[in-house]
Design a protein around this motif. Structure first.
Motif, PDB file in Angstrom:
ATOM      1  N   LYS A  64     -10.322  17.785 -23.140  1.00 11.41           N
ATOM      2  CA  LYS A  64     -11.192  18.330 -24.032  1.00 11.41           C
ATOM      3  C   LYS A  64     -12.433  19.057 -23.387  1.00 11.41           C
ATOM      4  O   LYS A  64     -12.741  20.243 -23.626  1.00 11.41           O
ATOM      5  CB  LYS A  64     -11.809  17.516 -25.169  1.00 11.41           C
ATOM      6  N   ASN A  65     -12.973  18.383 -22.399  1.00 11.24           N
ATOM      7  CA  ASN A  65     -13.970  19.175 -21.417  1.00 11.24           C
ATOM      8  C   ASN A  65     -13.286  20.409 -20.978  1.00 11.24           C
ATOM      9  O   ASN A  65     -14.004  21.221 -20.702  1.00 11.24           O
ATOM     10  CB  ASN A  65     -14.399  18.204 -20.604  1.00 11.24           C
ATOM     11  N   LEU A  66     -11.989  20.383 -20.216  1.00 17.98           N
ATOM     12  CA  LEU A  66     -11.695  21.208 -19.685  1.00 17.98           C
ATOM     13  C   LEU A  66     -11.369  22.634 -20.512  1.00 17.98           C
ATOM     14  O   LEU A  66     -11.353  23.403 -20.298  1.00 17.98           O
ATOM     15  CB  LEU A  66     -10.195  20.873 -18.712  1.00 17.98           C
ATOM     16  N   LYS A  67     -10.959  22.205 -21.695  1.00 18.81           N
ATOM     17  CA  LYS A  67     -10.640  23.287 -22.684  1.00 18.81           C
ATOM     18  C   LYS A  67     -11.728  23.899 -23.372  1.00 18.81           C
ATOM     19  O   LYS A  67     -11.882  25.109 -23.429  1.00 18.81           O
ATOM     20  CB  LYS A  67      -9.502  22.625 -23.641  1.00 18.81           C
ATOM     21  N   TRP A  68     -12.652  22.972 -23.709  1.00 15.03           N
ATOM     22  CA  TRP A  68     -13.733  23.493 -24.718  1.00 15.03           C
ATOM     23  C   TRP A  68     -15.229  23.426 -24.107  1.00 15.03           C
ATOM     24  O   TRP A  68     -16.141  24.061 -24.843  1.00 15.03           O
ATOM     25  CB  TRP A  68     -13.777  22.862 -26.264  1.00 15.03           C
ATOM     26  N   HIS A  69     -15.506  23.059 -22.934  1.00 15.45           N
ATOM     27  CA  HIS A  69     -16.902  22.886 -22.698  1.00 15.45           C
ATOM     28  C   HIS A  69     -17.608  24.130 -22.193  1.00 15.45           C
ATOM     29  O   HIS A  69     -16.712  24.849 -21.689  1.00 15.45           O
ATOM     30  CB  HIS A  69     -17.121  21.775 -21.493  1.00 15.45           C
ATOM     31  N   TRP A  70     -18.672  24.428 -22.712  1.00 10.95           N
ATOM     32  CA  TRP A  70     -19.318  25.684 -22.367  1.00 10.95           C
ATOM     33  C   TRP A  70     -19.695  25.808 -20.948  1.00 10.95           C
ATOM     34  O   TRP A  70     -19.997  26.873 -20.255  1.00 10.95           O
ATOM     35  CB  TRP A  70     -20.466  25.973 -23.245  1.00 10.95           C
ATOM     36  N   SER A  71     -20.105  24.771 -20.210  1.00  8.98           N
ATOM     37  CA  SER A  71     -20.639  24.729 -18.981  1.00  8.98           C
ATOM     38  C   SER A  71     -19.459  24.935 -17.730  1.00  8.98           C
ATOM     39  O   SER A  71     -18.635  23.982 -17.816  1.00  8.98           O
ATOM     40  CB  SER A  71     -21.546  23.588 -18.546  1.00  8.98           C
TER      41      SER A  71
END
Length: 141
Positions: A64-71
Motif C-alpha cells: 500500500k505504501n508503494l502504491k499510494w504514499h505521497w512521499s
C-alpha cells in the motif's frame, strides 16, 4: 531501540495474531522513521521471531505504501525494505501477496453485493412510490 530489545527479552510483549474483527492502523500512518527501523539488525532479528504471524500485515503495508504514499522518500524506503523482506523469505512474501489480493478481491465482491442490494432497495422504493403516490393536502389561507 535498546528499550524495545529489553522489553522483548524480558517477555514484556510478544507478537501474536490479530484478534478477530480488529484492524491494524492503516499504512497511511507509517512514517519514515518506522521504515528506518528495518535498517537495524537487532530490530530485524526481533521481527523475524514473529514473522509468520505478522508477515501478511507487513506485506500489505509495504504494498500500500508503494502504491499510494505521497512521499517519494517513504516510497523509496519502502522499496528497499520490500526487497530485503523478499530476499529473507520469498515464499512467505509471495504468500502474503496472494493473501492480500484475495482479501482485496473479497472486499471488491462485498462492495458489488452492497451496491446491488441498494439498487434493489431504491428500485423497490421507486416502484412503491409509483403505485402508491404520496397524497398532498393543499391548505389555503
Amino acid at each position: 531501540m535498546a528499550e524495545m530489545a529489553t522489553l522483548h527479552s524480558n517477555g514484556t510483549w510478544e507478537l501474536g495474531p490479530l484478534p478477530p474483527g480488529k484492524q491494524i492502523v492503516g499504512s497511511c500512518w507509517v512514517a519514515e522513521r518506522a521504515l528506518y527501523m528495518w535498517n537495524n539488525e537487532q530490530f530485524v532479528k526481533m521481527a523475524l521471531i514473529g514473522t509468520v504471524e505478522v508477515f501478511n500485515v507487513i506485506v500489505e503495508g509495504m504494498e500500500k505504501n508503494l502504491k499510494w504514499h505521497w512521499s517519494k522518500s517513504v516510497r523509496q524506503l519502502t522499496e528497499s525494505v520490500k526487497v530485503m523482506l523478499e530476499e529473507m523469505d520469498p515464499d512467505l512474501y509471495s504468500k502474503g501477496l496472494m493473501d492480500m489480493e484475495a482479501k482485496e478481491s473479497m472486499a471488491h465482491l462485498e462492495d458489488i453485493k452492497r451496491k446491488k442490494k441498494w439498487e434493489r432497495i431504491e428500485w423497490e422504493a421507486a416502484k412503491n412510490q409509483f403505485f402508491n403516490p404520496q397524497r398532498y393536502i393543499r391548505v389555503s389561507y
